[in-house]
Design a protein around this motif. Structure first.
Motif, PDB file in Angstrom:
ATOM      1  N   TYR A  72       0.813  -1.211   0.000  1.00 18.98           N
ATOM      2  CA  TYR A  72       0.000   0.000   0.000  1.00 18.98           C
ATOM      3  C   TYR A  72       0.852   1.269   0.000  1.00 18.98           C
ATOM      4  O   TYR A  72       0.345   2.349  -0.284  1.00 18.98           O
ATOM      5  CB  TYR A  72      -0.893   0.044   1.241  1.00 18.98           C
ATOM      6  CG  TYR A  72      -1.776  -1.168   1.386  1.00 18.98           C
ATOM      7  CD1 TYR A  72      -2.573  -1.597   0.344  1.00 18.98           C
ATOM      8  CD2 TYR A  72      -1.806  -1.883   2.567  1.00 18.98           C
ATOM      9  CE1 TYR A  72      -3.383  -2.707   0.476  1.00 18.98           C
ATOM     10  CE2 TYR A  72      -2.617  -2.993   2.708  1.00 18.98           C
ATOM     11  CZ  TYR A  72      -3.399  -3.395   1.663  1.00 18.98           C
ATOM     12  OH  TYR A  72      -4.192  -4.490   1.799  1.00 18.98           O
ATOM     13  N   ARG A  75       0.821   3.597  -3.131  1.00 17.00           N
ATOM     14  CA  ARG A  75      -0.488   4.249  -3.323  1.00 17.00           C
ATOM     15  C   ARG A  75      -0.652   5.386  -2.309  1.00 17.00           C
ATOM     16  O   ARG A  75      -1.097   6.473  -2.659  1.00 17.00           O
ATOM     17  CB  ARG A  75      -1.596   3.202  -3.159  1.00 17.00           C
ATOM     18  CG  ARG A  75      -2.974   3.723  -3.434  1.00 17.00           C
ATOM     19  CD  ARG A  75      -3.208   3.858  -4.926  1.00 17.00           C
ATOM     20  NE  ARG A  75      -4.642   4.012  -5.158  1.00 17.00           N
ATOM     21  CZ  ARG A  75      -5.156   4.952  -5.908  1.00 17.00           C
ATOM     22  NH1 ARG A  75      -4.379   5.798  -6.531  1.00 17.00           N
ATOM     23  NH2 ARG A  75      -6.446   5.047  -6.061  1.00 17.00           N
ATOM     24  N   ASP A  78       1.541   8.274  -3.273  1.00 21.22           N
ATOM     25  CA  ASP A  78       0.935   9.035  -4.375  1.00 21.22           C
ATOM     26  C   ASP A  78      -0.159   9.965  -3.857  1.00 21.22           C
ATOM     27  O   ASP A  78      -0.277  11.111  -4.307  1.00 21.22           O
ATOM     28  CB  ASP A  78       0.349   8.093  -5.427  1.00 21.22           C
ATOM     29  CG  ASP A  78       1.413   7.320  -6.183  1.00 21.22           C
ATOM     30  OD1 ASP A  78       2.605   7.703  -6.125  1.00 21.22           O
ATOM     31  OD2 ASP A  78       1.062   6.309  -6.831  1.00 21.22           O
ATOM     32  N   ASP A 150      -8.601   3.628  -1.940  1.00 20.50           N
ATOM     33  CA  ASP A 150      -9.172   4.066  -3.218  1.00 20.50           C
ATOM     34  C   ASP A 150     -10.144   5.226  -3.021  1.00 20.50           C
ATOM     35  O   ASP A 150     -10.146   6.177  -3.816  1.00 20.50           O
ATOM     36  CB  ASP A 150      -9.872   2.897  -3.922  1.00 20.50           C
ATOM     37  CG  ASP A 150      -8.886   1.891  -4.498  1.00 20.50           C
ATOM     38  OD1 ASP A 150      -7.703   2.258  -4.672  1.00 20.50           O
ATOM     39  OD2 ASP A 150      -9.298   0.756  -4.775  1.00 20.50           O
ATOM     40  N   ALA A 153      -8.116   8.331  -2.292  1.00 19.45           N
ATOM     41  CA  ALA A 153      -7.452   8.778  -3.527  1.00 19.45           C
ATOM     42  C   ALA A 153      -8.453   9.463  -4.456  1.00 19.45           C
ATOM     43  O   ALA A 153      -8.164  10.528  -5.021  1.00 19.45           O
ATOM     44  CB  ALA A 153      -6.799   7.596  -4.232  1.00 19.45           C
TER      45      ALA A 153
END
Length: 194
Positions: A72, A75, A78, A150, A153
Motif C-alpha cells: 500500500y 499508493r 501518491d 481508493d 485517492a
C-alpha cells in the motif's frame, strides 16, 4: 492549516519509513532462517520446520502485515503527493488572486471560504490514510484497506480537480473584467497564460 497538512503528510511519511525499516529487519531475519533450513538434512527439515512454524507463527503474521503495508505504500505516497500538490496550487493561486485588481474584498472572502472548504475536505482524506496506517495494528481486511485507500485517492483527486476548476474560473473572470487589450495581456502574463 497548511502547517497541519504538512505535519500530517510528514507524519504519514515517517510512519511508512518506520514500517519499511521493520520490514527490512524482518526480511533479513527471514533470510537467516532460510539459510539455516538449507543446511539441515532432509529428514530433519520436516520436524524442524513444524517447530519453527510454531515458534515463529507470530513473526510470520507480523511479516505478512508489514509486506501488506509495503504493497500500500506507493499508493499512499501518491495520495500524499497529490495532497501536497493541492496545497501548493492553492497557495500559488490564492497569492495571485489577492494581488489581482479585478477582485474586490467580498469576492476574495468568498474565494477564501471555497478554498477553506476544499482544504478541510482534503484533511479528512488524509485522516483516512491515518486510519489505514493504524489499521495495521488492529484487524482490518486487505479489501477494506484497499477500499479506504481508493476512496481517499478518489476524493483527493476530486478536491484537486475542484480547486483547479475554481482557479480557472477565477482567472477567466479576471480576463473578462479586463477592459483593454493591454489589460488582457497584463492579466495573461500575470497568470502565466500563453
Amino acid at each position: 492549516m497548511r502547517a497541519a497538512l504538512i505535519a500530517a503528510i510528514k507524519a504519514v511519511d515517517l510512519r511508512i519509513q518506520r514500517l519499511q525499516n521493520k520490514t527490512i529487519w524482518l526480511q533479513n531475519a527471514q533470510k537467516k532462517i532460510e539459510n539455516i533450513l538449507s543446511k539441515l538434512k532432509l529428514d530433519e527439515i520436516s520436524e524442524w520446520t513444524q517447530k519453527q512454524r510454531d515458534l515463529y507463527k507470530e513473526y510470520y503474521q507480523e511479516l505478512m502485515k508489514v509486506k501488506s503495508i509495503i504493497t500500500y505504500y506507493q499508493r499512499i505516497k501518491d495520495i500524499t503527493q497529490k495532497q501536497a500538490n493541492l496545497i501548493e496550487e492553492y497557495e500559488r493561486a490564492w497569492h495571485l488572486f489577492q494581488k489581482d485588481k479585478h477582485f474586490n474584498a467580498d469576492e476574495l472572502d468568498y474565494m477564501q471560504r471555497v478554498y477553506s472548504g476544499i482544504l478541510e475536505e482534503s484533511v479528512k482524506n488524509i485522516d483516512q490514510i491515518f486510519l489505514i496506517l493504524d489499521s495495521f495494528t488492529t484487524q482490518m481486511s486487505d479489501l477494506k484497506r484497499l477500499e479506504i485507500i481508493d476512496a481517499a485517492a478518489d476524493q483527493i483527486d476530486s478536491n484537486y480537480d475542484d480547486l483547479a476548476l475554481f482557479n480557472k474560473q477565477n482567472v477567466l473572470l479576471s480576463l473578462q473584467r479586463a477592459k483593454t487589450s493591454n489589460d488582457v495581456n497584463a492579466v495573461k502574463k500575470f497568470y502565466g497564460i500563453p
